[in-house]
Design a protein around this motif. Structure first.
Motif, PDB file in Angstrom:
ATOM      1  N   PHE A   1      -5.243   5.548  -1.208  1.00 29.10           N
ATOM      2  CA  PHE A   1      -5.100   3.790  -1.032  1.00 29.10           C
ATOM      3  C   PHE A   1      -4.838   3.582  -2.860  1.00 29.10           C
TER       4      PHE A   1
ATOM      5  N   ILE B   1      -3.221   0.760  -4.304  1.00 25.47           N
ATOM      6  CA  ILE B   1      -2.396  -1.165  -3.582  1.00 25.47           C
ATOM      7  C   ILE B   1      -2.216  -2.087  -4.671  1.00 25.47           C
TER       8      ILE B   1
ATOM      9  N   VAL C   1       0.761  -1.225   0.161  1.00 27.81           N
ATOM     10  CA  VAL C   1      -0.009   0.255   0.015  1.00 27.81           C
ATOM     11  C   VAL C   1       1.021   1.117  -0.301  1.00 27.81           C
TER      12      VAL C   1
END
Length: 655
Positions: free
Chosen positions: A43, A45, A27
């Motif tokens: 975020f 990811i 992340v």
């Protein structure tokens, strides 16, 4: 049944994650200012290959959906609804009976927040999610976001002064460590590993042969062979297809072990922690009891019928793909007979020493034994006439396997009892249970209990006599003060001989004098000026018990250990015995992660990995009281090698 397998794989994942330093998602975070009071916290990811991450919008009564929330104790802001998400995928889950929503390869989450405290420069969000492939791992971490453009520095692992001081006691000042990496030592380990893999392959092969002789598999041989011989215009074509069919059977069972190779990329202590986990051993005990019940005919365990239907329909495609799905169909429809044997193989292979490779070797051996008859009978169809007809004898085989599953189940209950220090399944009780199971098997084979499934054959009587012989062999093991070499064939399976209902001189192997604390043992060795035999062992370690009861029990080895060495036995799986509160501390490992040392097992396992870069047991080190290494480290080996190793170390100490 579907829920049972889901819970099993999730349980493996939870235990794995609890001990791991790694995770299949990475992340990265960024911040975008929308207004003076609104910010988008992003975020980004990356998801490892073959894994998927569940969305916030996954159904509540399916796999756990993701949640994003302020970290504990965070104030001065609020999240504005759920985060917006990048593209997701949807797929119907037969386990949960509904569509599931998840990310593959990558995900982008944008969580908007509203700030109520103008002085706030940093906020922390918690990301709680579930990432899965063949099994699932939880992901629960806090992430910091800067609101003023300044870089948010990641906290470097730090421990207090007490932890720093106690950590120093685990970093030993070893001398002459080059001996630990000697070429003879490395070669010995490789040879031992190869031997272990060969043994587990043979065990898997035997398991495959037993599975072949069950009602789920044996009747399929004539049908399958006839299919291949009739489908091909030329005999060679039918043989080729049957050989390919056999290859795919081996491949399918080999592929089943691949998820467990992920464990080898985790913390070096992970396999030991999993194989000695009290609750996982109880879980395996219950599972094997369920498997035994299915073999006894109380109920039948099957995979979802839709799986076999889909595989069977795909087998009609023809060619390579059709042959593969024919093999897959066999694996699915025969599960009620092969599943319990495979479950036992899985449970027995989760060890700290090469568990994933051992499991692969066993699975491949199992698949090879299952595939071999199909290939041979396709090459020589005339042999089909010599096959015994299907009948009651197949059910007899299945019931006998049920007794074996029942006996094996108590091995896992014994592991839990030893590691948990419960003291409810002492050696004599364990042997008595096995003797009773063998006696009941003999009664069944002689026809006194259970269904006879036809006439009692001569071969069945021979098996009954063998089972009765096992019961007679085991019976003396419940008597008081047995000889140290009694029931030696049980070494590694039965509890150690000092774990007895009768009074023992001490709780050390073979009544040797031993220390179970490193510092105490070293201090005593200095006082008597003797070298140290450092024994990294475990309560649930099969090979440790075999070494103690078959090698250490030999008079020349026993006398050498008893007279010449100070024995320090450190049980790395002793996770139930807590250290005193003042001795518990945080230890920074080589990768920068912090490990909490709470139990004696934590302490000795960390001592082994930190100083010897090894996490398997048994693991033996010879050293002087001043921590000078006297010989290469030794593991599971034979009598002469071990004795010469002890003598060489003692000679070096004297010189």
């Amino acid at each position: 049944m579907k829920k049972f397998f889901t819970l099993f794989l999730l349980f493996i994942g939870l235990v794995t994650y609890a001990q791991s330093d790694d995770n299949p998602i990475v992340v990265e975070t960024t911040t975008e200012k929308i207004s003076d009071t609104e910010y988008d916290l992003i975020f980004n990811i990356q998801i490892a290959e073959d894994w998927h991450l569940y969305s916030q919008f996954n159904p509540e009564d399916a796999s756990l959906p993701m949640t994003i929330s302020p970290a504990e104790g965070e104030t001065g802001f609020a999240v504005s609804g759920k985060a917006t998400e990048s593209e997701t995928e949807t797929e119907f889950s037969e386990i949960w009976g509904k569509d599931e929503i998840f990310f593959v390869d990558e995900a982008k989450l944008v969580q908007r927040i509203t700030v109520s405290d103008p002085s706030l420069t940093k906020v922390i969000l918690n990301l709680d999610a579930q990432v899965c492939k063949e099994y699932c791992l939880p992901f629960d971490e806090d992430f910091s976001f800067s609101l003023n453009g300044e870089t948010v520095e990641h906290t470097v692992a730090e421990v207090d002064e007490k932890s720093q001081n106690l950590s120093q006691t685990l970093n030993l000042d070893l001398k002459n460590t080059i001996l630990l990496k000697s070429s003879t030592d490395v070669g010995g380990e490789n040879e031992g590993e190869e031997k272990s893999l060969l043994n587990i392959f043979i065990l898997g092969f035997v398991g495959g042969l037993l599975a072949f002789l069950t009602p789920c598999v044996f009747p399929m041989v004539p049908l399958t062979v006839s299919f291949f011989t009739k489908k091909s215009e030329k005999k060679s074509g039918g043989i080729g297809s049957a050989l390919l069919y056999g290859f795919f059977i081996v491949l399918i069972y080999g592929l089943l072990s691949l998820p467990f190779h992920y464990l080898d990329t985790l913390d070096p202590e992970i396999l030991n922690n999993i194989s000695t986990n009290v609750w996982l051993n109880i879980f395996f005990f219950v599972v094997l009891l369920i498997f035994a019940g299915s073999f006894f005919g109380f109920y039948e365990l099957t995979l979802p019928s839709s799986w076999s239907n889909k595989a069977d329909s795909a087998s009609g495609i023809g060619g390579f793909i059709g042959t593969f799905f024919m093999a897959l169909t066999l694996a699915i429809v025969s599960f009620s007979c092969t599943g319990p044997i495979l479950g036992s193989l899985l449970a027995g292979s989760l060890t700290s020493t090469g568990g994933a490779m051992q499991l692969s070797a066993g699975m491949i051996g199992f698949g090879a034994a299952l595939a071999l008859p199909f290939a041979l009978f396709a090459m020589f169809p005339g042999w089909l006439n010599s096959l015994p007809k299907s009948g009651g004898w197949l059910n007899t085989v299945k019931v006998v396997l049920g007794f074996l599953e029942l006996a094996f189940a108590f091995k896992f209950l014994s592991n839990a009892d030893l590691v948990g220090h419960w003291g409810i399944l002492k050696r004599e009780i364990f042997i008595g249970i096995w003797a009773l199971i063998a006696f009941l098997m003999a009664l069944y084979l002689f026809g006194f209990i259970g269904k006879k499934y036809g006439k009692i054959s001569f071969f069945r009587i021979l098996l009954g006599i063998a089972a009765l012989g096992v019961a007679v062999y085991l019976a003396p093991g419940v008597m008081q003060k047995p000889a140290w070499n009694q029931n030696q064939l049980l070494s590694g399976f039965a509890p150690p001989k000092f774990h007895s209902i009768y009074q023992q001189d001490n709780m050390c192997p073979l009544n040797l004098n031993c220390f179970k604390d490193f510092e105490e043992g070293v201090a005593y060795a200095k006082s008597v000026n003797k070298p140290i035999l450092l024994d990294f062992t475990g309560w649930a370690c099969v090979n440790c018990r075999k070494m103690e009861e078959t090698i250490w029990s030999q008079p020349d080895v026993y006398n050498m250990i008893n007279d010449k060495y100070v024995l320090i036995s450190l049980y790395v799986d002793d996770h139930q015995k807590q250290l005193p509160v003042e001795e518990q501390f945080d230890f920074i490992k080589a990768n920068g992660k912090v490990k909490r040392i709470r139990t004696y097992g934590d302490k000795w396992a960390t001592l082994q990995v930190a100083n010897f870069k090894n996490a398997s047991q048994p693991y033996y080190v010879l050293m002087s009281p001043d921590l000078e290494i006297l010989n290469s480290a030794q593991q599971y080996t034979d009598h002469s090698t071990y004795l010469n190793w002890l003598k060489t170390g003692f000679d070096r100490f004297n010189n």
